[in-house]
Scaffold this active site. Structure first.
Site, PDB file in Angstrom:
ATOM      1  N   LYS A 116      28.714  92.215   8.970  1.00  0.00           N
ATOM      2  CA  LYS A 116      28.139  92.436  10.298  1.00  0.00           C
ATOM      3  C   LYS A 116      26.666  92.025  10.345  1.00  0.00           C
ATOM      4  CE  LYS A 116      31.421  96.135  11.280  1.00  0.00           C
ATOM      5  NZ  LYS A 116      32.212  95.908  10.063  1.00  0.00           N
ATOM      6  N   GLU A 185      21.157 100.000  12.608  1.00  0.00           N
ATOM      7  CA  GLU A 185      20.892  99.417  13.916  1.00  0.00           C
ATOM      8  C   GLU A 185      20.626 100.538  14.921  1.00  0.00           C
ATOM      9  OE1 GLU A 185      24.338  97.190  15.031  1.00  0.00           O
ATOM     10  OE2 GLU A 185      25.544  98.950  15.479  1.00  0.00           O
ATOM     11  N   HIS A 220      33.652 107.389  15.398  1.00  0.00           N
ATOM     12  CA  HIS A 220      33.466 105.959  15.621  1.00  0.00           C
ATOM     13  C   HIS A 220      34.765 105.182  15.459  1.00  0.00           C
ATOM     14  CE1 HIS A 220      29.265 107.028  15.511  1.00  0.00           C
ATOM     15  NE2 HIS A 220      29.422 107.521  14.303  1.00  0.00           N
ATOM     16  N   GLU A 260      33.326  92.277  19.852  1.00  0.00           N
ATOM     17  CA  GLU A 260      33.059  93.623  20.346  1.00  0.00           C
ATOM     18  C   GLU A 260      31.623  93.760  20.838  1.00  0.00           C
ATOM     19  OE1 GLU A 260      34.240  96.669  17.644  1.00  0.00           O
ATOM     20  OE2 GLU A 260      36.338  96.015  17.640  1.00  0.00           O
ATOM     21  N   GLU A 272      29.939  93.010  16.865  1.00  0.00           N
ATOM     22  CA  GLU A 272      30.550  92.311  15.740  1.00  0.00           C
ATOM     23  C   GLU A 272      31.727  91.486  16.234  1.00  0.00           C
ATOM     24  OE1 GLU A 272      32.901  94.990  13.135  1.00  0.00           O
ATOM     25  OE2 GLU A 272      32.356  96.537  14.571  1.00  0.00           O
ATOM     26  N   ASN A 274      35.609  90.811  14.927  1.00  0.00           N
ATOM     27  CA  ASN A 274      36.655  91.163  13.976  1.00  0.00           C
ATOM     28  C   ASN A 274      37.579  89.964  13.816  1.00  0.00           C
ATOM     29  OD1 ASN A 274      36.222  94.033  13.261  1.00  0.00           O
ATOM     30  ND2 ASN A 274      36.367  94.295  15.464  1.00  0.00           N
ATOM     31  N   ARG A 276      40.458  89.255  12.796  1.00  0.00           N
ATOM     32  CA  ARG A 276      41.826  89.716  12.519  1.00  0.00           C
ATOM     33  C   ARG A 276      42.439  90.224  13.813  1.00  0.00           C
ATOM     34  NH1 ARG A 276      41.008  95.178  13.057  1.00  0.00           N
ATOM     35  NH2 ARG A 276      38.992  95.993  12.386  1.00  0.00           N
TER      36      ARG A 276
END
Length: 617
Positions: A116, A185, A220, A260, A272, A274, A276
């Site tokens: 990330k 972050e 999360h 996202e 980020e 993903n 997949r």
């Protein structure tokens, strides 16, 4: 053309991929650990290969063993699913180097986005320096650079807590992903988690398949997802599509992926990509009328996507069913899943079946339930109703929480954000027991019985039975009469071992009963039948710290020994269960008088870990 495909994963996602393979005429190969030997995904696959061991690090995280299994089973392709090695570039290369087709993006694209921190740099962003965080930066989020699913994440609101959060996050990330790198972050509170599904081929075509809102999260990790994300201004939606396509093209992406964002104050903040398939992909499939797994396979075979992507229709909502207790810190639950049936009219993706054992080694998600309808209101109502009528007999689950969440005004009016459960968890988990469930259980148990073998003409006292539900005891009374079973305040219309019908104030209510030992399920209510003669002696001394779930002791606070003085709230023991770490803290100021826990020790729920003797006033 792919003829035989191995899924390098387990459970629900393996079963879901096998379903598409069956539709396409592709033979399937499952892999399994010793703990998963009889799991559903091994039963539905055409072939299964054993990976000796139980823990993920011994099995599903062993890329070398998985490649050997694929070759031994005659597979010509590997699909990684999600989690485990799905975003591991080295594994993707090993699959390709073995002459197998990799159902996923190129290793270089995974490498660029798997971290990330590197993904943020690629998008022109940069994380905070953990050594330079100031009070003005708070709150911040410590986040694992590899993997996802909420593992390796910690919210920090106090600068003094940052070192401990970094240590905890690194340990959890290393355990879950084999990579302990973390970064920091800014933590944007009360934003919405919005993502864009992409599908790209090897010929330069990129589809941006709508938005999804995944704001309802615990730890999360997403709990309820929907497509499209409701209430987004058209200009913001177009910006999300543009950023998602930019990220996709920046790494020459191929296959299915998700970009996202956190949406706050009308702006999109990149989180980020993903590389997949996402857990929540079924809501996009429902809205666009397509099969993303089939799309992944066709892209891997070299087929081009049509220039024009399909048009969306309606709205879809997905809920994740977990074996966990939201009222007890989302503690994972284990045990036998005696019965699991979902009403018609909704989609069920699961890796579980009646009689399966929910163990301690893997994520506690049992299934995903998805509803699709012309409008959001109809889809939400359909999903809530289906979950309410779902039969779940076994470990405690989050089913009741899901139903209440779907019916909460903030959700029905699309005013939710990532702080939803922070605000509402207490009220959403308040017990709301059916007052007649214990009576129905007692009447079902009493069917066909009577005192001394039959009804007597001599009046006698009522029969009394006791049940426990969510920590509360309920006592009910009934009588055997000339005409059958009776109870005060109701009319017993029917009483049978599996069905009781009561008339209350002129309204008939039906209760379906199932019993497994001392566990009794009455409709959606779970009860424990209590002995008539309970043991009056306490099982554990005051100050005993008991394991809240089965798991493995992975860490004990440094220097902690018998006689150590501890403070209330001080972390003492770390327990790992179902891929999550759980801290066991001191309940009060006092002295540690016993420490049976040991690193590496497997413990059952309720096992004694430590004893803290409180400071005497």
């Amino acid at each position: 053309m792919i003829s035989t495909l191995l899924v390098a994963n387990r459970g629900e996602i393996a079963c879901r991929i096998f379903r598409t393979c069956a539709d396409l005429g592709i033979r399937t190969v499952a892999i399994h650990s010793d703990a998963d030997e009889g799991a559903l995904h091994t039963r539905v696959a055409d072939t299964a290969v054993r990976l000796p061991g139980a823990a993920p690090a011994e099995t599903y995280l062993r890329g070398d063993l998985i490649v050997k299994a694929a070759l031994a089973a005659g597979a010509d392709a590997v699909h990684p699913g999600y989690g485990f090695l799905s975003e591991n570039a080295d594994f993707a290369r090993a699959v390709r180097d073995a002459g197998l087709v990799w159902i996923g993006p190129p290793p270089e694209a995974i490498e660029a986005m798997a971290s990330k921190t590197r993904a943020k740099e690629l998008m022109g962003l940069a994380p905070l320096d953990a050594h330079d965080v100031s009070p003005a930066d708070l709150p911040v989020l410590v986040k694992a650079a590899a993997g996802g699913g909420g593992r390796g994440m910690r919210v920090v609101r106090d600068l003094a807590a940052l070192p401990g959060a970094l240590e905890d996050a690194r340990a959890e990330a290393a355990s879950a992903f084999g990579d302990g790198e973390v970064f920091v972050e800014p933590y944007l509170e009360n934003g919405r988690h919005v993502e864009v599904q992409v599908l790209a081929d090897t010929h330069g075509t990129v589809w941006t398949l709508g938005t999804r809102d995944c704001s309802l999260q615990r730890r999360h990790q997403k709990v309820i997802e929907e497509a499209p994300a409701p209430g987004l201004p058209p200009a913001l939606t177009e910006q999300l599509y543009a950023l998602a396509e930019r990220a996709t093209r920046a790494v020459s992406y191929e296959g299915a992926g998700t970009v996202e964002f956190l949406v706050a104050d009308g702006r999109a903040h990149f989180l980020e990509m993903n590389t997949r398939l996402q857990v929540e992909h079924p809501v996009t499939e429902a809205v666009f009328g397509l099969d993303l797994v089939a799309g992944q396979i066709r892209v891997a075979e070299g087929h081009a996507l049509p220039a024009e992507q399909p048009a969306p229709r309606g709205h879809a909502v997905e809920a994740r069913l977990y074996a966990e207790d939201p009222a007890r810190g989302w503690a994972p639950q284990t045990g036998t899943l005696h019965r699991f049936t979902v009403p018609d009219g909704v989609r069920l993706d699961t890796g579980c079946a009646d009689g399966d054992t929910i163990g301690v080694h893997y994520d506690p998600m049992l299934a995903k339930v998805v509803a699709h309808a012309p409008t959001r209101t109809e889809a939400v109502r359909r999903l809530a109703g289906a979950l309410e009528r779902t039969a779940l007999h076994g470990p405690v689950t989050n089913r009741d929480l899901l139903v209440r969440s779907l019916r909460h005004p903030e959700f029905t009016e699309a005013r939710m954000d990532t702080g939803f459960y922070d605000r509402h968890l207490t009220t959403l988990t308040e017990p709301a027991p059916d007052p007649y469930a214990p009576l129905a259980a007692a009447l079902a148990d009493a069917h066909g019985r009577s005192r001394f073998g039959g009804w007597r003409n001599v009046p006698s006292g009522p029969q009394v039975k006791r049940y426990e539900r969510a920590g509360e005891e309920h006592e009910v009374a009934y009588r055997h009469t000339r005409t059958g079973l009776a109870a005060d305040g109701v009319r017993v219309v029917q009483a049978a071992p599996h069905l009781v019908i009561l008339e209350v104030d002129g309204v008939r209510r039906k209760f379906e009963i199932a019993r497994y030992g001392d566990q009794v399920h009455v409709n959606a209510t779970a009860l424990t039948a209590l002995s008539r003669f309970p043991d009056p002696t306490p099982e554990h001394a005051p100050g005993s710290l008991l394991a809240p779930m089965p798991g493995t002791v992975v860490r004990i606070a440094e220097g902690l020994t018998e006689g150590t003085e501890v403070k209330a709230g001080q972390p003492l023991i770390w327990l790992e269960a179902m891929k999550m770490e759980h801290r066991i803290t001191a309940p009060t100021d006092g002295t540690l008088t016993a420490l049976p826990a040991a690193v590496g020790r497997q413990v059952e729920m309720g096992a004694l870990l430590a004893v803290v003797e409180a400071v005497r006033p």
